[in-house]
Design an enzyme around this catalytic site. Structure first.
Site, PDB file in Angstrom:
ATOM      1  CD  GLU A 114      -2.415  -1.221   2.770  1.00 45.86           C
ATOM      2  OE1 GLU A 114      -3.251  -2.108   2.948  1.00 45.86           O
ATOM      3  OE2 GLU A 114      -2.082  -0.405   3.639  1.00 45.86           O
ATOM      4  CB  CYS A 127       2.418   7.011   3.952  1.00 48.00           C
ATOM      5  SG  CYS A 127       2.857   5.756   5.142  1.00 48.00           S
ATOM      6  CB  CYS A 134       6.363  -6.009   9.066  1.00 49.17           C
ATOM      7  SG  CYS A 134       7.669  -5.342  10.128  1.00 49.17           S
ATOM      8  CB  CYS A 138       4.448  -4.100  16.571  1.00 47.65           C
ATOM      9  SG  CYS A 138       6.170  -3.725  16.228  1.00 47.65           S
ATOM     10  CB  CYS A 141       1.514  -3.157  13.746  1.00 43.57           C
ATOM     11  SG  CYS A 141       1.819  -2.830  12.006  1.00 43.57           S
ATOM     12  N   GLY A 189       6.116  -2.521   6.586  1.00 42.35           N
ATOM     13  CA  GLY A 189       7.489  -3.003   6.669  1.00 42.35           C
ATOM     14  C   GLY A 189       8.401  -2.182   7.553  1.00 42.35           C
ATOM     15  CB  CYS A 363      -0.310   0.508   8.353  1.00 41.89           C
ATOM     16  SG  CYS A 363       1.059  -0.143   7.494  1.00 41.89           S
TER      17      CYS A 363
HETATM   18  N1  SAH Z   1       8.082  -0.384  10.726  1.00 44.62           N
HETATM   19  C1  SAH Z   1       8.241   0.992  10.919  1.00 44.62           C
HETATM   20  C2  SAH Z   1       7.435   1.850   9.944  1.00 44.62           C
HETATM   21  C3  SAH Z   1       6.034   1.400   9.616  1.00 44.62           C
HETATM   22  S1  SAH Z   1       4.821   1.501  10.874  1.00 44.62           S
HETATM   23  C4  SAH Z   1       7.903   1.374  12.347  1.00 44.62           C
HETATM   24  O1  SAH Z   1       7.379   0.548  13.062  1.00 44.62           O
HETATM   25  O2  SAH Z   1       8.218   2.499  12.725  1.00 44.62           O
HETATM   26  C5  SAH Z   1       4.435   3.236  10.938  1.00 44.62           C
HETATM   27  C6  SAH Z   1       3.850   3.703  12.275  1.00 44.62           C
HETATM   28  O3  SAH Z   1       2.474   3.275  12.434  1.00 44.62           O
HETATM   29  C7  SAH Z   1       4.599   3.143  13.472  1.00 44.62           C
HETATM   30  O4  SAH Z   1       4.818   4.145  14.442  1.00 44.62           O
HETATM   31  C8  SAH Z   1       3.630   2.119  13.985  1.00 44.62           C
HETATM   32  O5  SAH Z   1       3.888   1.815  15.301  1.00 44.62           O
HETATM   33  C9  SAH Z   1       2.301   2.784  13.743  1.00 44.62           C
HETATM   34  N2  SAH Z   1       1.156   1.864  13.786  1.00 44.62           N
HETATM   35  C10 SAH Z   1       1.110   0.587  13.399  1.00 44.62           C
HETATM   36  N3  SAH Z   1      -0.122   0.073  13.598  1.00 44.62           N
HETATM   37  C11 SAH Z   1      -0.892   1.057  14.109  1.00 44.62           C
HETATM   38  C12 SAH Z   1      -2.255   1.148  14.517  1.00 44.62           C
HETATM   39  N4  SAH Z   1      -3.066   0.119  14.412  1.00 44.62           N
HETATM   40  N5  SAH Z   1      -2.698   2.326  15.003  1.00 44.62           N
HETATM   41  C13 SAH Z   1      -1.871   3.400  15.080  1.00 44.62           C
HETATM   42  N6  SAH Z   1      -0.575   3.375  14.696  1.00 44.62           N
HETATM   43  C14 SAH Z   1      -0.083   2.210  14.230  1.00 44.62           C
HETATM   44 FE1  SF4 Z   2       6.002  -3.160  13.984  1.00 46.88          FE
HETATM   45 FE2  SF4 Z   2       6.363  -1.274  12.088  1.00 46.88          FE
HETATM   46 FE3  SF4 Z   2       6.479  -3.881  11.462  1.00 46.88          FE
HETATM   47 FE4  SF4 Z   2       4.145  -2.798  12.114  1.00 46.88          FE
HETATM   48  S1  SF4 Z   2       5.382  -2.283  10.320  1.00 46.88           S
HETATM   49  S2  SF4 Z   2       4.960  -4.782  12.819  1.00 46.88           S
HETATM   50  S3  SF4 Z   2       4.777  -1.296  13.657  1.00 46.88           S
HETATM   51  S4  SF4 Z   2       7.870  -2.782  12.820  1.00 46.88           S
END
Ligand code: SAH
Ligand code: SF4
Length: 389
Positions: A114, A127, A134, A138, A141, A189, A363
């Protein structure tokens, strides 16, 4: 094995496919100027011609050789025979009522990612994704729940910006008043687990004769891959965003497993050493507001202490729920109280507005929805190309 070698080994395990189109011709988007010169001089043409080609592709956005009118017909025919310029396929192109626009893109091997455009009063931010899925899981996420993971190639990373510029009629790269002014590597990612390809793509994006977006307008977001942070600052010197999301190791390790590898202390030490920091150039700390997990006033106080001495701003992100997620977003009151506590300590902590809710802007959601539709209707147009062939 050193940490840096481990990160490189990780990248190799998820390598993108080779850079050829379905008909076997080589894809040019994603090549550096030197690589393009090597290709073109091997064909018996001059470096000057290679530079012209580079400008047509990255500066003027030509996606067909026929449009490159300053190149001779014979040269264009030779190019046509061996190469394609290269663009991802668009599976979905959705525009939200608030102007947010989201593309679901498909690459030659059928994988999808995306890309989201978020317009704002003073800027327009694209973005960009850096991986399919990924590896980091987390807990809050959605991208982390997707089983398939591979790195994106430079072509696939740069291609997202090229496609968005095509769709929004934003060529040439030097045009004034473009809508897409900023780039954030905050899509699907972990960009620092695909550092080499991300770096190569960003060098093309930053090149004044390439896509001409300054490093000051690019932000890379990482969950905290500590060994790559300094290198990223040294080589690219883009703005850094850190997904912090907790103020103690126990909580952070529960919601972000990478914290078991690199603790909050290690991460913040790497931040302190990030090249070029100043009050005018601060690190953004992203903090997703999860009810009863990380949103107490004690957390706010700890956060202030942790960030002492680091030129920092905090981005408070209301948790964006997705089907099956087991967290709740903190109440608006609690988010406001948390923000106030940070403000009182002199920290800038804006609350991020939720955008594009009507187009599955959280995301990874659109991709999952597309895959779900494919499972229900396997003969629909959304069949991956590898399956369709
Ligand atoms: N992997 C990298 C970049 C992609 S995620 C990272 O983790 O920084 C981009 C941002 O979106 C990160 O800060 C992540 O923690 C946040 N994010 C992911 N899932 C989310 C959700 N469901 N609600 C709000 N923010 C979220
Ligand atoms: Fe964690 Fe970023 Fe990967 Fe989502 S995209 S699982 S927030 S590292």
């Amino acid at each position: 094995m050193t940490d840096q070698k481990a990160a490189k080994g990780h990248a190799a395990a998820f390598a993108p496919p080779s850079l050829t189109a379905k008909d076997g011709r080589k894809v040019l988007v994603g090549l550096s100027l030197e690589e393009m010169q090597d290709e073109i001089t091997t064909m018996g043409e001059s470096k000057f011609r290679a530079k012209q080609l580079w400008q047509w592709i990255y500066n003027r956005g030509a996606s067909e050789f026929a449009d490159m009118t300053s190149l001779s017909k014979t040269f264009r025919a030779k190019l046509e025979e061996h190469y394609v310029v290269g663009r991802p396929d668009v599976v979905e192109d959705l525009i939200s009522s608030d102007g947010t626009r989201k593309w679901l893109l498909r690459f030659a091997d059928g994988n999808e990612v995306e890309t989201v455009f978020i317009p704002d009063t003073e800027r327009g931010t694209l973005c960009i994704s850096s991986q399919v899925g990924c590896t980091l899981t987390c807990k809050f996420c959605h991208t982390g729940t997707q089983p398939l993971v591979r790195n994106l190639s430079p072509m696939e990373i740069v291609g997202q910006l090229m496609l968005a510029r095509d769709a929004m009629d934003e060529w040439p790269s030097s045009a004034p008043d473009r809508s897409i002014t900023n780039i954030v590597l905050m899509g699907m990612g972990e960009p620092l687990y695909n550092y080499d390809n991300v770096a190569k793509a960003m060098k093309i994006v930053m090149d004044g004769e390439g896509m001409s977006i300054s490093k000051r307008k690019i932000t890379l977001s990482t969950s905290g891959v500590v060994p790559q942070i300094w290198q990223c600052g040294e080589e690219l010197n883009v703005n850094l965003a850190i997904s912090l999301h907790a103020t103690d190791d126990e909580t952070r390790s529960k919601i972000m497993p990478i914290n078991n590898k690199y603790s909050i202390k290690d991460l913040l030490d790497a931040c302190r050493n990030y090249p070029g920091l100043s009050n005018a150039r601060r690190i953004t700390f992203e903090y997703v507001m999860l009810k009863d997990v990380n949103d107490s006033l004690e957390d706010a106080r700890r956060l202030v202490k942790l960030l002492k001495g680091i030129p920092a701003k905090i981005n408070l992100i209301p948790f964006n729920p997705w089907p099956g997620s087991f967290f709740e977003c903190s109440s608006r009151n609690q988010i406001n109280r948390f923000a106030q506590a940070l403000n009182d300590a002199g920290l800038s902590a804006p609350i991020r507005a939720t955008r594009g809710e009507d187009i599955l802007a959280a995301c990874g959601q659109l991709k999952s929805e597309s895959e779900r539709k494919r499972k229900v209707r396997p003969s629909s147009t959304a069949v991956p190309q590898e399956a369709a062939e």
